[in-house]
Design an enzyme around this catalytic site. Structure first.
Site, mmCIF file in Angstrom:
data_model
loop_
_atom_site.group_PDB
_atom_site.id
_atom_site.type_symbol
_atom_site.label_atom_id
_atom_site.label_comp_id
_atom_site.label_asym_id
_atom_site.label_seq_id
_atom_site.Cartn_x
_atom_site.Cartn_y
_atom_site.Cartn_z
ATOM 1 N N ASP A 157 4.135 -1.411 0.766
ATOM 2 C CA ASP A 157 4.504 -0.013 0.553
ATOM 3 C C ASP A 157 5.237 0.214 -0.770
ATOM 4 O O ASP A 157 5.877 1.241 -0.967
ATOM 5 C CB ASP A 157 5.389 0.475 1.706
ATOM 6 C CG ASP A 157 6.671 -0.348 1.852
ATOM 7 O OD1 ASP A 157 6.845 -1.309 1.077
ATOM 8 O OD2 ASP A 157 7.481 -0.033 2.747
ATOM 9 N N CYS A 160 7.833 -4.246 -1.104
ATOM 10 C CA CYS A 160 7.619 -5.482 -0.347
ATOM 11 C C CYS A 160 8.614 -6.590 -0.712
ATOM 12 O O CYS A 160 9.086 -7.312 0.168
ATOM 13 C CB CYS A 160 6.185 -5.971 -0.507
ATOM 14 S SG CYS A 160 5.686 -6.294 -2.211
ATOM 15 N N HIS A 273 1.881 -9.212 -4.070
ATOM 16 C CA HIS A 273 2.580 -8.817 -2.849
ATOM 17 C C HIS A 273 3.526 -9.938 -2.433
ATOM 18 O O HIS A 273 3.269 -11.115 -2.695
ATOM 19 C CB HIS A 273 1.563 -8.548 -1.742
ATOM 20 C CG HIS A 273 2.173 -8.189 -0.429
ATOM 21 N ND1 HIS A 273 2.793 -6.978 -0.198
ATOM 22 C CD2 HIS A 273 2.262 -8.887 0.741
ATOM 23 C CE1 HIS A 273 3.231 -6.952 1.046
ATOM 24 N NE2 HIS A 273 2.930 -8.086 1.635
#
Length: 289
Positions: A157, A160, A273
């Site tokens: 989002d 992370c 990520h």
């Protein structure tokens, strides 16, 4: 002059055909006015339809009895007229469109979209079995399994890395939140610009950032620099596990159990990520050297 026998029969034929059309139209109209989920009214409808059909059948029998009074040629002509009326009635009944409610249309559209979505997911999963994302996940799983750890998924989002740090701190009974971590990191990097400025360059020119540009870019600078700032704020080491390189550790000068993050380059289409880790639940996994 009185009409000829065939003229009388033609009049009867027209009357019978007309009544058939009227009755068929009436039956179709009755069907369209009763909802399919109204069992009580549908039952009554079936009884009324059966009654109308019985009346039509009775009139048909009467017409057939009149055939006995006709000559062979008249009989042939009359039968052709009756058969044509039946074909017309059958065609009329068949072309009546079935009414579909708006609610049913919405349900059908939703079901079609859901089916299309499931097909896309299935195709993506098949592609991922040989894709970079799958291979990266496998390698990281084995690296972590050797340390009795496994990946703990963090939502993608835009926060992370901070959410992964928050999760690791929670395991140590620390109540830091993502907004607080972000705010403190920006404050620390602004007040210690000389420590970070030499590591920031303009991605287009390669030139070092000016102090003014650095202040603007603090919240969007390299994640590793933000982690360095976090290690000073929390006074704890932070380790980043990655696929093809040794782990990166910042804040090694601090004692204590390090916070462990997992860096994934191919986890999502939008880019890099960070995930957190947790103790490995399945202890039977065999480690690969």
């Amino acid at each position: 002059a009185s009409p000829r026998p065939m003229e009388k029969q033609e009049g009867k034929t027209f009357t019978f055909t007309y009544l058939c059309f009227v009755s068929a139209a009436k039956i179709q109209g009755m069907k369209n006015t009763v909802p399919k989920n109204d069992k009580k009214r549908r039952k009554q409808l079936l009884e009324d339809v059966a009654k109308l059909e019985a009346e039509m059948e009775q009139k048909h029998k009467e017409e057939l009895n009149n055939l006995k009074e006709l000559s062979p040629e008249q009989n042939k002509e009359y039968s052709a007229t009756i058969n044509m009326s039946r074909l017309e009635l059958g065609g009329t009944d068949q072309i009546q469109p079935t009414r579909i409610s708006k609610a049913q249309k919405r349900r059908d559209k939703k079901a079609a979209l859901e089916k299309e979505r499931e097909e896309r997911i299935a195709e993506a999963e098949i592609e991922n079995l040989t894709g970079a994302r799958h291979l990266e996940s496998q390698k990281l799983a084995h690296i972590l399994a050797a340390r009795q750890l496994e990946i703990k998924q963090i939502p993608s989002d835009g926060h992370c890395m901070y959410r992964a740090v928050e999760d690791q701190l929670r395991e140590q009974s620390n109540s830091w939140t993502v907004p607080a971590l972000r705010s403190r990191t920006a404050e620390y990097m602004e007040s210690h610009a000389d420590d970070f400025l030499p590591f920031l360059t303009n991605p287009n020119t390669g030139d070092l950032y000016s102090r003014g540009r650095y202040i603007i870019s603090i919240t969007n600078c390299y994640f590793i620099l933000q982690l360095r700032a976090l290690s000073h704020i929390l006074q704890t080491p932070i380790e980043v596990v990655q696929m093809d390189s040794p782990p990166i550790v910042v804040g090694e000068e601090y004692n204590g159990k390090p916070l462990i993050l997992v860096y994934m380059r191919h986890a999502y289409g939008l880019g890099e990520h960070y995930n957190s880790v947790k103790p490995l639940l399945d202890k039977t996994i065999e480690n690969e050297s």
